[in-house]
Design a protein around this motif. Structure first.
Motif, PDB file in Angstrom:
ATOM      1  N   PHE A   6       0.751  -1.081  -0.028  1.00  0.00           N
ATOM      2  CA  PHE A   6      -0.065  -0.217   0.060  1.00  0.00           C
ATOM      3  C   PHE A   6       0.855   1.225  -0.083  1.00  0.00           C
ATOM      4  O   PHE A   6       1.888   1.282   0.671  1.00  0.00           O
ATOM      5  N   ASP A   7       0.474   2.054  -0.724  1.00  0.00           N
ATOM      6  CA  ASP A   7       0.915   3.661  -0.868  1.00  0.00           C
ATOM      7  C   ASP A   7       0.461   4.216   0.603  1.00  0.00           C
ATOM      8  O   ASP A   7      -0.658   3.817   1.144  1.00  0.00           O
ATOM      9  N   MET A   8       0.945   5.348   0.937  1.00  0.00           N
ATOM     10  CA  MET A   8       0.518   5.877   2.328  1.00  0.00           C
ATOM     11  C   MET A   8      -0.310   7.174   2.031  1.00  0.00           C
ATOM     12  O   MET A   8      -1.565   7.146   2.621  1.00  0.00           O
ATOM     13  N   ASP A   9       0.174   8.220   1.454  1.00  0.00           N
ATOM     14  CA  ASP A   9      -0.603   9.501   1.489  1.00  0.00           C
ATOM     15  C   ASP A   9      -1.628   9.225   0.181  1.00  0.00           C
ATOM     16  O   ASP A   9      -1.430   8.824  -0.811  1.00  0.00           O
ATOM     17  N   GLY A  10      -2.748   9.435   0.718  1.00  0.00           N
ATOM     18  CA  GLY A  10      -3.990   9.573  -0.235  1.00  0.00           C
ATOM     19  C   GLY A  10      -4.516   8.142  -0.197  1.00  0.00           C
ATOM     20  O   GLY A  10      -5.548   8.054  -0.831  1.00  0.00           O
ATOM     21  N   ILE A  11      -3.793   7.078   0.503  1.00  0.00           N
ATOM     22  CA  ILE A  11      -4.541   5.878   0.496  1.00  0.00           C
ATOM     23  C   ILE A  11      -5.005   5.621   2.055  1.00  0.00           C
ATOM     24  O   ILE A  11      -5.691   5.170   2.554  1.00  0.00           O
ATOM     25  N   GLY A  15      -5.718  12.957   2.246  1.00  0.00           N
ATOM     26  CA  GLY A  15      -4.959  14.016   1.292  1.00  0.00           C
ATOM     27  C   GLY A  15      -3.652  13.679   0.560  1.00  0.00           C
ATOM     28  O   GLY A  15      -3.366  12.695   0.960  1.00  0.00           O
ATOM     29  N   PRO A  16      -3.610  14.007  -0.649  1.00  0.00           N
ATOM     30  CA  PRO A  16      -2.535  13.334  -1.318  1.00  0.00           C
ATOM     31  C   PRO A  16      -1.024  13.787  -1.052  1.00  0.00           C
ATOM     32  O   PRO A  16      -0.222  12.622  -1.464  1.00  0.00           O
ATOM     33  N   ARG A  17      -0.721  14.450  -0.215  1.00  0.00           N
ATOM     34  CA  ARG A  17       0.670  14.702   0.185  1.00  0.00           C
ATOM     35  C   ARG A  17       0.859  15.688   1.724  1.00  0.00           C
ATOM     36  O   ARG A  17      -0.178  16.157   1.908  1.00  0.00           O
ATOM     37  N   GLY A 168      -2.302   2.068  -5.045  1.00  0.00           N
ATOM     38  CA  GLY A 168      -2.137   3.583  -4.668  1.00  0.00           C
ATOM     39  C   GLY A 168      -3.119   4.794  -5.202  1.00  0.00           C
ATOM     40  O   GLY A 168      -4.166   4.176  -5.884  1.00  0.00           O
ATOM     41  N   ASP A 169      -2.804   6.025  -5.281  1.00  0.00           N
ATOM     42  CA  ASP A 169      -4.118   6.658  -5.284  1.00  0.00           C
ATOM     43  C   ASP A 169      -3.271   7.598  -6.656  1.00  0.00           C
ATOM     44  O   ASP A 169      -3.700   8.847  -6.978  1.00  0.00           O
ATOM     45  N   SER A 170      -1.991   7.505  -7.001  1.00  0.00           N
ATOM     46  CA  SER A 170      -1.602   8.330  -8.183  1.00  0.00           C
ATOM     47  C   SER A 170      -0.918   7.705  -9.215  1.00  0.00           C
ATOM     48  O   SER A 170      -0.695   6.351  -9.100  1.00  0.00           O
ATOM     49  N   LYS A 172       1.695   7.701 -10.295  1.00  0.00           N
ATOM     50  CA  LYS A 172       3.244   7.452 -10.075  1.00  0.00           C
ATOM     51  C   LYS A 172       3.342   5.857  -9.498  1.00  0.00           C
ATOM     52  O   LYS A 172       4.151   5.146  -9.710  1.00  0.00           O
ATOM     53  N   ASP A 173       2.304   5.718  -8.705  1.00  0.00           N
ATOM     54  CA  ASP A 173       2.011   4.329  -7.950  1.00  0.00           C
ATOM     55  C   ASP A 173       2.057   3.346  -9.149  1.00  0.00           C
ATOM     56  O   ASP A 173       2.636   2.214  -8.908  1.00  0.00           O
ATOM     57  N   VAL A 174       1.168   3.522 -10.180  1.00  0.00           N
ATOM     58  CA  VAL A 174       0.924   2.793 -11.329  1.00  0.00           C
ATOM     59  C   VAL A 174       2.152   2.373 -11.896  1.00  0.00           C
ATOM     60  O   VAL A 174       2.645   1.178 -12.443  1.00  0.00           O
TER      61      VAL A 174
HETATM   62 MG   LIG Z   1      -0.388   8.522  -2.598  1.00  0.00          MG
END
Ligand SMILES: [Mg+2]
Length: 217
Positions: A6-11, A15-17, A168-170, A172-174
């Protein structure tokens, strides 16, 4: 047994960052600790993330850039932890789904955020993460953030696996998840609801709860 990172910020964290104000305060604290006396223009650049301009401003002020960066990162973590403790920055309601998933499969936290903050968040939640990896507090550590797959690769190697799912939510995660050879889940949150589905997305989710049916026991 699927590994889910898992990504952290936004997941997990709302908030995204990290709020830019956190880095501004962190830079100011690092400068005070180093007894530096920057011009407003120098301070402005040092509050931001641009590695080249931070190095250049440190050179102008005769500061060790690595030391400045490490102090700023440490101060940013302290501010962030305070914001989380106070509830100023909350967590999403659906993260219970991660705790449930952790009971039946391997889960990890892989964040572009600072490693200390990723560990703080992991410790503060009732979720048993099998691996936690955030960025190192160095210029190199900053460069290795997603979309680079460095931290995902590192987490996978710590777990001794080479496949799984990155959530993730971005975009970049993909990109990073794909580069690491994983399937990817792109989660819709209020801050990314208008984005096109990123290329390379395996699953598009409206909530982490949907992972329950997605991940085989
Ligand atoms: Mg994120």
């Amino acid at each position: 047994m699927t590994t889910v990172l898992f990504d952290m910020d936004g997941i997990i964290l709302e908030g995204p960052r990290t709020d830019p104000q956190v880095y501004a305060a962190a830079a100011d604290e690092a400068l005070a600790k180093l007894e530096a006396d920057p011009t407003p223009a120098q301070r402005r650049d040092l509050r931001r993330h641009g590695i080249d301009s931070v190095r250049e401003r440190c050179r102008e002020l005769e500061l060790d850039p690595d030391r400045f960066w490490a102090l700023k990162e440490a101060a940013a973590s302290e501010h962030t932890h305070e914001r989380i403790r106070s509830g100023e920055r909350g967590v999403y309601d659906d993260i219970d789904a991660i705790a449930a998933l952790a009971d039946r499969t391997t889960v990890g936290l892989v964040s572009n955020n600072r490693h200390r903050t990723a560990e703080f968040v992991a410790d503060s939640l009732p979720i048993e993460f099998d691996v936690v990896r955030g960025r190192d507090p160095t210029f190199e550590g900053f460069r290795r953030r997603k979309p680079d797959s460095y931290y995902i690769d590192d987490a996978l190697s710590k777990l001794g696996v080479d496949d799984g799912l990155h959530v993730g939510d971005s975009p970049k995660d993909v990109v990073a998840g794909r580069a690491a050879g994983l399937e990817t889940a792109f989660v819709r949150r209020s801050h990314n609801r208008l984005l096109d589905r990123p290329e390379g997305t395996t699953y598009e989710l409206g909530s982490l709860i949907e992972l329950h049916d997605l991940v085989e026991p």
